[in-house]
Design a protein around this motif. Sequence first.
Motif, short mmCIF file in Angstrom:
data_model
loop_
_atom_site.label_atom_id
_atom_site.label_comp_id
_atom_site.label_asym_id
_atom_site.label_seq_id
_atom_site.Cartn_x
_atom_site.Cartn_y
_atom_site.Cartn_z
N MET A 1 -69.82 7.62 -100.93
CA MET A 1 -69.15 6.45 -101.19
C MET A 1 -69.59 5.16 -102.65
SD MET A 1 -66.18 5.16 -98.94
CE MET A 1 -66.36 3.15 -99.08
N LYS A 2 -70.63 5.02 -102.26
CA LYS A 2 -71.84 5.37 -103.72
C LYS A 2 -71.32 5.58 -105.10
CE LYS A 2 -75.14 2.22 -102.26
NZ LYS A 2 -76.66 2.12 -101.96
N LYS B 1 -69.38 6.97 -105.57
CA LYS B 1 -67.65 7.65 -106.14
C LYS B 1 -67.24 6.06 -107.03
CE LYS B 1 -63.73 8.42 -103.79
NZ LYS B 1 -62.44 8.49 -102.71
N ASN C 1 -68.75 -1.70 -96.43
CA ASN C 1 -68.97 -0.77 -95.96
C ASN C 1 -68.46 -0.07 -94.95
OD1 ASN C 1 -71.26 0.30 -97.46
ND2 ASN C 1 -71.79 -1.44 -97.40
#
Lengths: 229, 127
Positions: free
Chosen positions: B120-121, B123, A90
């Motif tokens: 982001m997840k 994506k 992350n």
Amino acid sequence: MIKELAITLFYIILTITSYIISDKLYIKFKWPILNPLLLSSCLIIIILMIFNIPYSTYNKGGVVITSILGPLVVILAIPMYRNRYNLLKNFIPIVGGIIAGILASFVSVIGLCKLFKVDNSIILSLISKSITTPMAIEATNMLGGNSSITIIAVAITGTIGAIIAPMVIKYGKIKSDIAKGIGIGTASHAAGTSKAVEMGEEIGAASGLSIAVTGIITILFIILINKLM
Amino acid sequence: MKRLFKIIIEIIIIYIIYLCGNLLNTVIKPIINMPGSLIGMIILLSLLFTGLLKLEMVEATGNFLLKYMGFFFIPLTVGIIETYVVIKNDFIIVLLILFISCIIVMFVTCKTTDYLMSIMKGKVTND
């Protein structure tokens, strides 16, 4: 010599005792305002005032406790290492969140100070209040503020962060543990991180990481601002 | 007895790393004044990553100190009674500003990180 040692030991024991009492009260009632750090500090302040003991006397024991803070920050590498995969995965959200937090810190300090018509010299000294003390002093010196104000502001911010963290996370409906930790560490450095560590392993790890990243990025921002002005 | 010996070794390791951090701080000070403790944190992290130091070699002391981390900040917080005179006249206002700002910073940072993580997840699953 023996008397000095006895005084030092006495104030260390006083601090430990008030921490244990505060911790017991906190566990019993679970009110955020009963935060052990705040409560035990208040308890000691009251005792010092009642018996008219100067802070310098208390601090003979106090410095012994404070001297552990350096190694403690080193130890924050342990939860970070344990959670390394999640933190590395992350990377972008973490750095993005921290930059947003630093900008929010600059804007909110300047905005609130203007609103309350606070002196410019105080504004410059409050800008770096969210980062760890040695770096905050450096930042204030670069800006031309008063570093003794910064030291107080950093201490107060850390204590406030430790108290408000559970509420901000609850009412802000923060989902991921990483986001919780990054928020706590970015807003309130190591003192806030002490609360984050309590809340969970991954929260503590993220919070510890953000102490370092927030400090470095804040200093870089200030160097940039100084160059531009 | 063996346990006590292990703890003493752990404390020595941590302290040496901290001292190395302080030493490095004096070297890089002209570039950036990074506190020795933070440099020590990076050293310990690198040692763990490279496998030169095993987690078990610092874990027991580390876990203990981290559990009671808040305690070590008490003298600094008590110290506010002495240092607040610098901003005596503005103390309450400064306290209020720090309080509001702390909430804003924490909220904005948490929300942004949360939001970026969910993007982001998303994506990853779309790919």
